[in-house]
Design an enzyme around this catalytic site. Structure first.
Site, PDB file in Angstrom:
ATOM      1  N   ASP A  77     -10.198  33.749 -24.717  1.00  0.00           N
ATOM      2  CA  ASP A  77      -9.074  33.326 -24.183  1.00  0.00           C
ATOM      3  C   ASP A  77      -9.324  31.830 -23.821  1.00  0.00           C
ATOM      4  O   ASP A  77     -10.066  31.192 -22.959  1.00  0.00           O
ATOM      5  CB  ASP A  77      -9.064  33.884 -22.789  1.00  0.00           C
ATOM      6  N   ARG A  85     -12.948  29.682 -21.658  1.00  0.00           N
ATOM      7  CA  ARG A  85     -14.066  30.250 -21.808  1.00  0.00           C
ATOM      8  C   ARG A  85     -15.483  29.557 -22.264  1.00  0.00           C
ATOM      9  O   ARG A  85     -16.271  29.374 -21.857  1.00  0.00           O
ATOM     10  CB  ARG A  85     -14.166  31.717 -22.577  1.00  0.00           C
ATOM     11  N   ARG A 147      -0.506  28.472 -16.231  1.00  0.00           N
ATOM     12  CA  ARG A 147      -0.472  28.915 -17.632  1.00  0.00           C
ATOM     13  C   ARG A 147       0.904  29.010 -18.675  1.00  0.00           C
ATOM     14  O   ARG A 147       0.425  28.893 -19.889  1.00  0.00           O
ATOM     15  CB  ARG A 147      -1.092  30.361 -17.459  1.00  0.00           C
ATOM     16  N   LYS A 177       1.355  35.231 -26.149  1.00  0.00           N
ATOM     17  CA  LYS A 177       1.401  36.199 -25.308  1.00  0.00           C
ATOM     18  C   LYS A 177       2.362  35.961 -24.112  1.00  0.00           C
ATOM     19  O   LYS A 177       2.595  34.543 -23.781  1.00  0.00           O
ATOM     20  CB  LYS A 177      -0.107  36.295 -24.711  1.00  0.00           C
ATOM     21  N   HIS A 178       2.631  36.974 -23.359  1.00  0.00           N
ATOM     22  CA  HIS A 178       2.340  38.326 -23.214  1.00  0.00           C
ATOM     23  C   HIS A 178       3.568  38.965 -23.497  1.00  0.00           C
ATOM     24  O   HIS A 178       4.418  39.157 -22.622  1.00  0.00           O
ATOM     25  CB  HIS A 178       1.920  38.900 -21.854  1.00  0.00           C
ATOM     26  N   HIS A 190      -3.862  42.726 -14.115  1.00  0.00           N
ATOM     27  CA  HIS A 190      -5.198  43.165 -14.243  1.00  0.00           C
ATOM     28  C   HIS A 190      -5.435  44.246 -12.939  1.00  0.00           C
ATOM     29  O   HIS A 190      -6.285  45.074 -13.040  1.00  0.00           O
ATOM     30  CB  HIS A 190      -5.956  41.999 -13.941  1.00  0.00           C
ATOM     31  N   ASP A 260      -3.144  43.169 -24.968  1.00  0.00           N
ATOM     32  CA  ASP A 260      -3.972  42.779 -23.859  1.00  0.00           C
ATOM     33  C   ASP A 260      -5.040  43.873 -23.388  1.00  0.00           C
ATOM     34  O   ASP A 260      -5.148  44.672 -24.223  1.00  0.00           O
ATOM     35  CB  ASP A 260      -2.975  42.717 -22.509  1.00  0.00           C
TER      36      ASP A 260
END
Length: 496
Positions: A77, A85, A147, A177-178, A190, A260
Site C-alpha cells: 500500500d 509502507r 487519501r 480502490k475501493h 477495518h 481488500d
C-alpha cells in the site's frame, strides 16, 4: 473421473487456490514456508510496514520472492501522503491524493506517481494499492479523507487516470480502490461494515466516475471495498456478484479484481476469512489479499494461508464454488504476473533519491494554503493536537511534528508541556488532522487552550476547524507525510 485422475485434479485445484492468494507475513526476509508456497504457484506476497527496514533490505526481500517464482506479484500500500509502507519510518517524500487534487494539475499528478512508482520499481515492488479512486464527499469519513483526490467526481477521475498512467510509465501495476466507492461512508471497514447509502443514480453519477476513468486508462487491477450498497443486496461489494458485475459488464473492466484485506472486520466478523475468500471468488474476484498478520494479529500467517487454500479447494468439491470460476481467476492473475515479470526484466535506471525528495517537496508546496500572517519563528515548540490514526495510515502526526521540528530547528513537545509554556522558545506550532478531537473532554480543553495561544496551526486534514477555534495563522497542507511537512516548513521560514 478415474482413480488416477483424482490426484492430478487435486493438485490442479490446490495450485489454482494458491494462485489466487497473496498473504502477508512476519519478518524482513522471506520465510521458508512462503518460499515453498510460491514455488507451488502462490500468486505473491503483500508487504506491510513491519516487513520494511530500508530500500536495500526490501530489494533483497523482493529478489528472494522473484527467485522462487518470477511471476509472483509483490504488492504494498503505497499511496503517497499519509499511506506509505516503504517510507513508514520518516513519512512519504511524495504528497498524497488530496494535496494533488488541491493543486489540480493532472500532469503534476502523473509526474508524482511516476516518481513514486520509480522508487517502488527500484526495490522490486510490482503492485501498489493506489490510486484511491474514492470520491470523498463525507468530511467525517474516518478512513479515506485526504487519501482521496477530492469531493468532485470529475476532478477525482482526471487525477485517478493520471496516477494510473504515471505508475504504468514507471513499470508498476496500479490498483484503483475501493470499488464501488468508500468516500461517502462514515465507518472504517477495518473495524465494522460500512453502508454506501446512495441510490443507483448517485452511484453512477458520482462513485463510479473515477473507476470508469481508471478502466479507460487501462488500469490493470481494481480493489473492492468491504461495504454494502443497499440497491445490490446485503452482501458487501467484495462478496457481491451484483456489484462486481457492474465493474465487469457496465464499466468493461477485464483486468484483475483484487479484494481488500480479508482480515478486516467488515468481512471477517460476519463470514470469517475462509468464508469471505470463497464468497469473493464466487462473486467474481480474482486475487485475495489476505491481510496483515501483525494487525489485527490474531492469526498465524502460514496456518491461515494453508487453511484458506484448503477452504477454496473444499468449496469447489462441495459445489459452493464453480471450478471454472477458480481456474479463470488463477489464469487471470497468472497472466498479469507473467506480463509483469517481462516488464521487470527490462533494464531501468536508478532513481535519484535527493531529486525525488526535491520533486515531492515542490509538488506538496503547490497545495499549501495559508490564512493570516505568517509569524516569525525561532526554534519553536511543535506539538500534535492529539487524535488517533486510522489503521491504513498509521501514526502520521508523528511524521509532521518531527519533520516540522527538524526543518525549523525546534523541538517536539507534549501538549501538557506546551500548555505550561516555555519563554525561552521561539514560538508554538500546533499540528492537527481529521482525527483531532475538539469535543468536550479534558484533551479537547487542552487543545482549545493551545489553539488560543499558539503562533500557527498546521492543519493536515480536510475538515474545517470549529468556528472560533482557528488561530490567527493557519497553514493547510491537505495531507501528511514528509513532503507536506517540508512544504509547510518552507512557508513558515518564509521560503515561499
Amino acid at each position: 473421473m478415474t482413480g488416477t485422475d483424482a490426484p492430478a485434479d487435486d493438485q490442479l485445484l490446490r495450485r489454482a487456490a494458491l494462485g489466487v492468494l497473496v498473504p502477508g507475513f512476519v519478518g524482513t526476509t522471506l520465510p521458508d514456508w512462503l518460499g515453498d508456497l510460491l514455488e507451488e504457484g502462490m500468486a505473491g506476497v503483500w508487504l506491510f510496514g513491519h516487513n520494511v527496514e530500508d530500500g536495500e533490505q526490501v530489494r533483497a526481500l523482493t529478489t528472494q520472492v522473484h527467485a522462487r517464482r518470477p511471476q509472483a506479484l509483490v504488492a504494498a500500500d503505497e499511496e503517497g501522503g499519509t499511506v506509505t509502507r516503504l517510507h513508514h519510518r520518516d513519512g512519504s517524500p511524495w504528497p498524497g491524493a488530496w494535496a494533488l487534487g488541491v493543486a489540480d494539475d493532472v500532469a503534476l499528478t502523473r509526474e508524482v506517481m511516476a516518481g513514486l512508482g520509480g522508487q517502488l520499481r527500484e526495490v522490486g515492488i510490482d503492485v501498489t494499492a493506489a490510486p484511491d479512486a474514492d470520491v470523498n464527499t463525507e468530511p467525517a469519513n474516518p478512513v479515506i479523507g485526504v487519501r482521496s483526490f477530492g469531493p468532485d467526481p470529475e476532478r477525482v477521475a482526471g487525477h485517478v487516470a493520471a496516477a494510473v498512467q504515471g505508475l504504468g510509465e514507471a513499470g508498476v501495476l496500479a490498483c484503483a480502490k475501493h470499488f464501488p466507492g468508500h468516500g461517502s461512508t462514515r465507518v472504517d471497514s477495518h473495524l465494522d461494515l460500512p453502508v454506501l447509502d446512495v441510490d443507483d443514480e448517485v452511484l453512477r453519477a458520482r462513485e463510479l466516475v473515477p473507476f470508469a476513468a481508471a478502466v479507460r486508462a487501462e488500469v490493470p487491477m481494481v480493489m473492492t471495498g468491504h461495504l454494502v450498497v443497499p440497491g445490490h443486496g446485503d452482501l458487501p461489494a467484495t462478496l457481491n456478484p451484483s456489484v462486481l458485475r457492474v465493474l465487469r459488464e457496465d464499466l468493461g473492466f477485464d483486468g484483475v479484481i483484487c479484494t481488500d484485506a480479508l482480515d478486516m472486520a467488515a468481512v471477517a466478523q460476519g463470514w470469517g476469512r475462509a468464508g469471505a475468500a470463497v464468497l469473493a471468488l464466487a462473486a467474481g474476484a480474482d486475487l485475495l489479499c489476505i491481510g496483515n498478520p501483525v494487525h489485527p494479529g490474531d492469526y498465524d500467517a502460514r496456518e491461515d494461508t494453508l487453511a484458506l487454500a484448503d477452504a477454496v479447494v473444499a468449496a469447489v468439491r462441495r459445489g459452493d464454488l464453480d471450478r471454472e470460476r477458480l481456474l479463470e481467476a488463477d489464469r487471470r492473475v497468472a497472466g498479469l504476473g507473467r506480463r509483469q515479470a517481462e516488464r521487470r526484466a527490462a533494464p531501468t535506471g536508478q532513481t535519484d533519491a535527493a531529486a525525488a525528495t526535491r520533486a515531492g517537496r515542490a509538488a506538496a508546496a503547490r497545495a499549501v494554503r495559508v490564512t493570516g500572517q505568517v509569524p516569525v519563528l525561532r526554534s519553536p515548540d511543535v506539538t500534535a493536537l492529539g487524535g488517533g490514526a486510522n489503521i491504513a495510515s498509521g501514526a502520521r502526526q508523528e511524521v509532521l511534528t518531527q519533520g516540522l521540528a527538524r526543518e525549523l530547528a525546534g523541538r517536539v513537545v507534549e501538549p501538557s508541556v506546551a500548555v505550561a509554556g516555555s519563554p525561552d522558545r521561539g514560538g508554538l506550532v500546533l499540528v492537527s488532522d481529521d482525527h483531532t478531537d475538539l469535543g468536550s473532554d479534558a484533551g479537547a480543553e487542552i487543545a482549545r487552550s493551545l489553539l488560543a495561544r499558539c503562533d500557527v496551526l498546521v492543519h493536515t486534514g480536510i475538515r474545517d476547524l470549529p468556528d472560533g477555534d482557528a488561530p490567527a495563522c493557519v497553514v493547510r497542507t491537505f495531507g501528511g507525510g514528509a513532503a507536506s511537512a517540508a512544504a509547510a516548513a518552507d512557508v513558515l521560514r518564509g521560503a515561499r
